[in-house]
Scaffold this motif. Structure first.
Motif, PDB file in Angstrom:
ATOM      1  N   GLY A 241     -68.751  19.609 -10.270  1.00 51.04           N
ATOM      2  CA  GLY A 241     -68.206  20.751 -10.997  1.00 51.04           C
ATOM      3  C   GLY A 241     -66.998  21.354 -10.308  1.00 51.04           C
ATOM      4  O   GLY A 241     -66.004  21.704 -10.959  1.00 51.04           O
ATOM      5  N   GLU A 242     -67.064  21.471  -8.983  1.00 48.34           N
ATOM      6  CA  GLU A 242     -65.939  22.024  -8.228  1.00 48.34           C
ATOM      7  C   GLU A 242     -64.724  21.110  -8.297  1.00 48.34           C
ATOM      8  O   GLU A 242     -63.587  21.582  -8.429  1.00 48.34           O
ATOM      9  CB  GLU A 242     -66.362  22.239  -6.772  1.00 48.34           C
ATOM     10  N   ARG A 243     -64.951  19.809  -8.231  1.00 43.59           N
ATOM     11  CA  ARG A 243     -63.835  18.861  -8.337  1.00 43.59           C
ATOM     12  C   ARG A 243     -63.146  18.979  -9.692  1.00 43.59           C
ATOM     13  O   ARG A 243     -61.917  18.886  -9.782  1.00 43.59           O
ATOM     14  CB  ARG A 243     -64.338  17.433  -8.131  1.00 43.59           C
ATOM     15  N   LEU A 244     -63.944  19.151 -10.741  1.00 43.48           N
ATOM     16  CA  LEU A 244     -63.369  19.244 -12.082  1.00 43.48           C
ATOM     17  C   LEU A 244     -62.557  20.514 -12.283  1.00 43.48           C
ATOM     18  O   LEU A 244     -61.709  20.582 -13.177  1.00 43.48           O
ATOM     19  CB  LEU A 244     -64.479  19.161 -13.140  1.00 43.48           C
ATOM     20  N   GLU A 245     -62.812  21.517 -11.445  1.00 36.97           N
ATOM     21  CA  GLU A 245     -62.046  22.758 -11.526  1.00 36.97           C
ATOM     22  C   GLU A 245     -60.719  22.663 -10.805  1.00 36.97           C
ATOM     23  O   GLU A 245     -59.844  23.521 -10.988  1.00 36.97           O
ATOM     24  CB  GLU A 245     -62.864  23.914 -10.945  1.00 36.97           C
ATOM     25  N   ASP A 246     -60.548  21.627  -9.974  1.00 37.71           N
ATOM     26  CA  ASP A 246     -59.266  21.435  -9.297  1.00 37.71           C
ATOM     27  C   ASP A 246     -58.160  21.258 -10.331  1.00 37.71           C
ATOM     28  O   ASP A 246     -58.351  20.622 -11.372  1.00 37.71           O
ATOM     29  CB  ASP A 246     -59.316  20.198  -8.393  1.00 37.71           C
ATOM     30  N   GLU A 247     -56.989  21.789 -10.016  1.00 40.74           N
ATOM     31  CA  GLU A 247     -55.873  21.747 -10.963  1.00 40.74           C
ATOM     32  C   GLU A 247     -55.526  20.333 -11.393  1.00 40.74           C
ATOM     33  O   GLU A 247     -55.231  20.078 -12.573  1.00 40.74           O
ATOM     34  CB  GLU A 247     -54.657  22.428 -10.340  1.00 40.74           C
ATOM     35  N   GLU A 248     -55.593  19.370 -10.462  1.00 44.12           N
ATOM     36  CA  GLU A 248     -55.216  17.999 -10.782  1.00 44.12           C
ATOM     37  C   GLU A 248     -56.209  17.312 -11.716  1.00 44.12           C
ATOM     38  O   GLU A 248     -55.886  16.283 -12.322  1.00 44.12           O
ATOM     39  CB  GLU A 248     -55.074  17.176  -9.508  1.00 44.12           C
ATOM     40  N   ASN A 249     -57.408  17.879 -11.828  1.00 44.31           N
ATOM     41  CA  ASN A 249     -58.435  17.251 -12.659  1.00 44.31           C
ATOM     42  C   ASN A 249     -58.716  17.996 -13.963  1.00 44.31           C
ATOM     43  O   ASN A 249     -59.473  17.493 -14.798  1.00 44.31           O
ATOM     44  CB  ASN A 249     -59.746  17.127 -11.876  1.00 44.31           C
ATOM     45  N   GLN A 250     -58.142  19.166 -14.127  1.00 45.62           N
ATOM     46  CA  GLN A 250     -58.473  19.985 -15.286  1.00 45.62           C
ATOM     47  C   GLN A 250     -58.073  19.336 -16.604  1.00 45.62           C
ATOM     48  O   GLN A 250     -58.716  19.563 -17.633  1.00 45.62           O
ATOM     49  CB  GLN A 250     -57.830  21.366 -15.157  1.00 45.62           C
ATOM     50  N   ASP A 251     -57.034  18.528 -16.584  1.00 48.51           N
ATOM     51  CA  ASP A 251     -56.584  17.861 -17.810  1.00 48.51           C
ATOM     52  C   ASP A 251     -57.034  16.406 -17.888  1.00 48.51           C
ATOM     53  O   ASP A 251     -56.607  15.665 -18.779  1.00 48.51           O
ATOM     54  CB  ASP A 251     -55.052  17.917 -17.907  1.00 48.51           C
ATOM     55  N   ALA A 252     -57.915  16.004 -16.965  1.00 44.74           N
ATOM     56  CA  ALA A 252     -58.357  14.612 -16.931  1.00 44.74           C
ATOM     57  C   ALA A 252     -59.398  14.341 -18.014  1.00 44.74           C
ATOM     58  O   ALA A 252     -60.078  15.248 -18.504  1.00 44.74           O
ATOM     59  CB  ALA A 252     -58.928  14.276 -15.557  1.00 44.74           C
ATOM     60  N   LEU A 253     -59.498  13.081 -18.369  1.00 47.79           N
ATOM     61  CA  LEU A 253     -60.551  12.616 -19.258  1.00 47.79           C
ATOM     62  C   LEU A 253     -61.704  12.144 -18.368  1.00 47.79           C
ATOM     63  O   LEU A 253     -61.507  11.307 -17.493  1.00 47.79           O
ATOM     64  CB  LEU A 253     -60.035  11.458 -20.115  1.00 47.79           C
ATOM     65  N   ILE A 254     -62.903  12.670 -18.579  1.00 46.61           N
ATOM     66  CA  ILE A 254     -64.044  12.368 -17.719  1.00 46.61           C
ATOM     67  C   ILE A 254     -65.042  11.513 -18.492  1.00 46.61           C
ATOM     68  O   ILE A 254     -65.522  11.915 -19.557  1.00 46.61           O
ATOM     69  CB  ILE A 254     -64.735  13.652 -17.223  1.00 46.61           C
ATOM     70  N   ILE A 255     -65.353  10.351 -17.951  1.00 50.67           N
ATOM     71  CA  ILE A 255     -66.357   9.469 -18.545  1.00 50.67           C
ATOM     72  C   ILE A 255     -67.619   9.553 -17.703  1.00 50.67           C
ATOM     73  O   ILE A 255     -67.593   9.288 -16.500  1.00 50.67           O
ATOM     74  CB  ILE A 255     -65.859   8.010 -18.584  1.00 50.67           C
TER      75      ILE A 255
END
Length: 400
Positions: A241-255
Motif C-alpha cells: 500500500g505504501e509503495r502504491l502511494e509513491d508518486e512514481e507508482n500512482q499512475d501505474a497499472l497494477i496486476i
C-alpha cells in the motif's frame, strides 16, 4: 533405481491435446465445458502442443529406446516431427474431441505394450486419469510403471511433474546417460471443487505413482491454504500500500496475480480480490476483474505507463509463474519487465522451500533463462530479502 544402460527402453508418450487451455482463458481448468467450447471455436489454444515440442526438442537422441504413443494429436503428431521412425502407435481410433476416457484407454493400451516409463503431457486432470489406470493392478498387471509429467495444465498440485518441459527432458537425459536415478512414490492431487466454492484453494488426494526422483527437476506437491500468520500478511499489505502511494507508482497499472496471499493483500487495500483469478487495478480502483490472457494482453498493450505485477509463489513448490496464473503470458511479462515484479511471501513460506530456488515456467524458455538470478521478495513492512529465481537446468546463464 532406473538404469537405462541395462536394457532397451520403451517409453510411452501421451499428450492431452486440450491441457492448459483453461489457464490463459481464466477458466481455472481445461476440463470445463466453457473451455471446450472456446477451443472448438478457435478463441483459445491449448498449451500442451508447444510443451510437448519443448520436451522433445530438449531430449537427447536416444537410439537405445523406442516410443509407444497414441495417434494424431495425442502423441504421434509430435513424434513425427522430432523422432520420425522411432515410435509405434497403439491401435486406437482417435475421436475429434478427446476426454478422460480416451486418456485412460490409451494408457491401458500402452501398459499392454510393456512400456518401461510413461511420459504424459498435461495437468492434474491428466495425472488423475493416468493414475486411475497405472495404479489399478487389474489394468497394469501388477507392474508399477514409473511416470513423468510434462507440466502443461492450469493448477498443477501433483508431485508427479517436472518443474518445466525442459526439466522433464533433463530427467530422461540423465537416465539415458547412465545416471542411476531413484524412484519415489509421489502424490496425485487435484483441486477440491467443494472447498473452492467456499473460497478455499485446497487439493484432494487421488492416489500415487512412482516418479524418477531428481530433486532439481521434479516439483513438490503444492501446499494449500491461507498463511496462518495474518499479522505478517498485514505487514506485507502495508508495504504494498505504501509503495502504491509513491508518486512514481500512482499512475501505474497494477496486476494482482492469483493466490491466497495476493488476495489478502488486495482485500487489505480495499479491493474484492479474486482467489484464483487475475485482477487489474488502476488509479486506486478496480479496473478489470478475473481477466483472461487475451484481455490482459490488450489492457497492457494499450496502456502507455508503468505496469506492475504483484504475485506470490505456490507454497511447497516455489513456482511464481506458470502454475495457475497463465494469464500472465510471455507477451505480458515482457511488457512489464522483470524489474516490475513485486513478489510477496512470508519468510515461513520461503523457509519451507528448504533452499530450493523460486521457479519460472512461462512457456518461453528464453524468457525463463533471462529472468533467472536473485530477486527481491517482500516479506513484511519495510522488510525484504533476496532469493534465487530459477534453477540452472537448461544450461543457460543465470544472469537476469
Amino acid at each position: 533405481m532406473l538404469d537405462a544402460k541395462s536394457k532397451k527402453i520403451t517409453i510411452g508418450f501421451l499428450v492431452n491435446p486440450i491441457a492448459g487451455a483453461g489457464g490463459p482463458a481464466a477458466h481455472k481448468g481445461s476440463d470445463l465445458g466453457e473451455t471446450r467450447r472456446a477451443l472448438l471455436a478457435g478463441e483459445i489454444q491449448a498449451r500442451s502442443p508447444s510443451r510437448a515440442l519443448q520436451f522433445l526438442n530438449t531430449l537427447d537422441e536416444l537410439p537405445e529406446c523406442r516410443f509407444v504413443t497414441a495417434p494424431g494429436k495425442m502423441g504421434a503428431d509430435f513424434l513425427k516431427q522430432e523422432r520420425p521412425g522411432a515410435y509405434h502407435c497403439v491401435d486406437f481410433d482417435l475421436p475429434n474431441e478427446t476426454s478422460e476416457k480416451e486418456t485412460q484407454k490409451v494408457v491401458e493400451l500402452m501398459l499392454q505394450a510393456s512400456i518401461d516409463l510413461l511420459v504424459f503431457v498435461g495437468g492434474d486432470g491428466t495425472a488423475r486419469d493416468v493414475c486411475s489406470v497405472v495404479s489399478d493392478e487389474t489394468k497394469s498387471g501388477g507392474k508399477k510403471v514409473p511416470v513423468l509429467g510434462v507440466p502443461s495444465g492450469v493448477k498443477m498440485h501433483s508431485g508427479v511433474f517436472a518443474i518445466t518441459p525442459i526439466a522433464a527432458a533433463c530427467v530422461l537425459n540423465e537416465v539415458f546417460s547412465g545416471e542411476l536415478v531413484s524412484l519415489v512414490e509421489r502424490e496425485v492431487r487435484d483441486i477440491d471443487e467443494a472447498a473452492l466454492q467456499k473460497g478455499r484453494v485446497k487439493s484432494r488426494y487421488y492416489g500415487s505413482m512412482w516418479v524418477p526422483d531428481e530433486v532439481r527437476f521434479i516439483q513438490s506437491v503444492k501446499s494449500g491454504g491461507v498463511e496462518v500468520d495474518e499479522l505478517v500478511l498485514a505487514d506485507i499489505s502495508a508495504e504494498i500500500g505504501e509503495r502504491l502511494e509513491d508518486e512514481e507508482n500512482q499512475d501505474a497499472l497494477i496486476i494482482f496475480a492469483t493466490g491466497s496471499t495476493t488476495q489478502f493483500v488486495q482485500q487489505e487495500l480495499g479491493f474484492p480480490g479474486s482467489l484464483i483469478g487475475v485482477d487489474v487495478v488502476r488509479a486506486g480502483a478496480l479496473f478489470a476483474e478475473d481477466v483472461s490472457a487475451p484481455r490482459l494482453e490488450s489492457i497492457v498493450s494499450e496502456f502507455a505507463g508503468r505496469v506492475i505485477i504483484v504475485l506470490t509463489a505456490i507454497g511447497g513448490q516455489g513456482h511464481i509463474l506458470g502454475r495457475g496464473n497463465q494469464q500472465l503470458t510471455p507477451k505480458v511479462l515482457r511488457r512489464v519487465g522483470r524489474e516490475n515484479l513485486w513478489l510477496v511471501m512470508t519468510k515461513a513460506k520461503l523457509e519451507a522451500l528448504d533452499g530450493r530456488p523460486l521457479l519460472i515456467d512461462s512457456n518461453d524458455p528464453e524468457l525463463d533463462r533471462l529472468w533467472q538470478g536473485l530477486v527481491p521478495v517482500v516479506t513484511g513492512y519495510h522488510d525484504q530479502v533476496l532469493y534465487r529465481l530459477g534453477g540452472d537446468f537448461s544450461g543457460g546463464s543465470e544472469e537476469g
